[in-house]
Enzyme design. Structure first.
Site, PDB file in Angstrom:
ATOM      1  CG  ASP A   8      -8.161  19.443  14.788  1.00 21.53           C
ATOM      2  OD1 ASP A   8      -8.506  18.870  15.781  1.00 21.53           O
ATOM      3  OD2 ASP A   8      -9.054  19.338  13.850  1.00 21.53           O
ATOM      4  CG  ASP A 129     -10.505   9.259  11.755  1.00 23.51           C
ATOM      5  OD1 ASP A 129     -11.523   9.455  12.643  1.00 23.51           O
ATOM      6  OD2 ASP A 129      -9.317   9.340  12.087  1.00 23.51           O
TER       7      ASP A 129
END
Length: 257
Positions: A8, A129
């Site tokens: 990330d 998500d």
């Protein structure tokens, strides 16, 4: 089942968030390229990159870092974060990214996803998500009224290559994957699903093998790799062999495909 390490990117650094909260980011490395090379050395066959800055502002931000990583390694790279138009998607594919991940666009711009699936066949993944079964958008800052399973079915009809399902409440928590939600999702569509969020141990990874016949073909591992809870090399070996002895009997699984 493919074990996919995650990187990330936030302000050019390798970080992990807790339940998607940008204010709770933890920096694990100042050099994401070194991290990528480390995962390749340990046997990674694919790399998952998320441009967290891009997800927040709505367009790719860490493109130079992503390109440097793509050029440094010889395995496929999939990238998500801030991809909400054709320009951003084409830019990443042009620098060698194998597949791109659409999130917010899948909820807010159905025609765009349809166009991209037709133009870049096999290269479009949709990231779903979810927070309490509802799809979150814009870097997880907002939660829509769209049910995760409904969105997955819509995207499957468009011909997306795969669905990445992330349970936000488990992401970065090391609380284990949400197997019930994954089972429900996998039972509703016939395209590959990649699980994400909550992996804390090799036992967690092995527990997902029971869902492989339903279409859960991969699992993304992030924080557990950085904390040392999971060794990527050992995880790949364990998942590849599906070792039953590594799974506690209380998980209730008797066979693995």
């Amino acid at each position: 089942m493919e074990v996919i390490p995650a990187i990330d990117l936030l302000e050019g650094r390798c970080v992990r968030l807790y339940q998607g909260d940008y204010s709770l980011s933890e920096v694990f490395s100042e050099n994401p390229v070194d991290v990528a090379l480390q995962w390749v050395e340990q046997g990674a066959t694919r790399l998952h990159l998320v441009d967290l800055d891009g997800a927040k502002v709505g367009h790719p931000v860490n493109t130079k870092t992503i390109e440097t990583i793509v050029r440094a390694i010889r395995i496929p790279v999939q990238v998500g974060g801030g991809l909400r138009d054709r320009t951003g998607v084409a830019q990443l594919l042009d620098i060698g990214v194998r597949q791109v991940i659409l999130g917010t666009a899948a909820v807010e711009n159905y025609p765009l996803v349809e166009q991209l699936c037709a133009e870049f066949a096999g290269k479009i993944i949709v990231g779903i998500d979810a927070r309490n079964g509802r799809v979150a958008t814009r870097g997880w800052v907002e939660t829509s009224d769209v049910a995760a399973t409904d969105l997955a079915q819509q995207m499957a009809k468009l011909g997306v290559a795969a669905i990445i399902y992330t349970d936000i409440h488990r992401d970065g928590t090391l609380a284990g994957p949400n197997r019930d939600a994954l089972r429900e999702l996998a039972s509703s569509i016939s395209i590959p699903i990649i699980a994400s969020g909550g992996i804390s141990s090799i036992t967690d990874l092995l527990s997902l093998l029971a869902l492989e016949p339903l279409g859960v073909t991969g699992v993304i591992v992030g924080k557990a790799l950085y904390t040392g809870n999971v060794s990527l090399k050992e995880a790949i070996q364990a998942v590849g062999s599906g070792r039953l002895q590594d799974v506690p009997p209380d998980l209730g699984f008797s066979t693995f495909a």
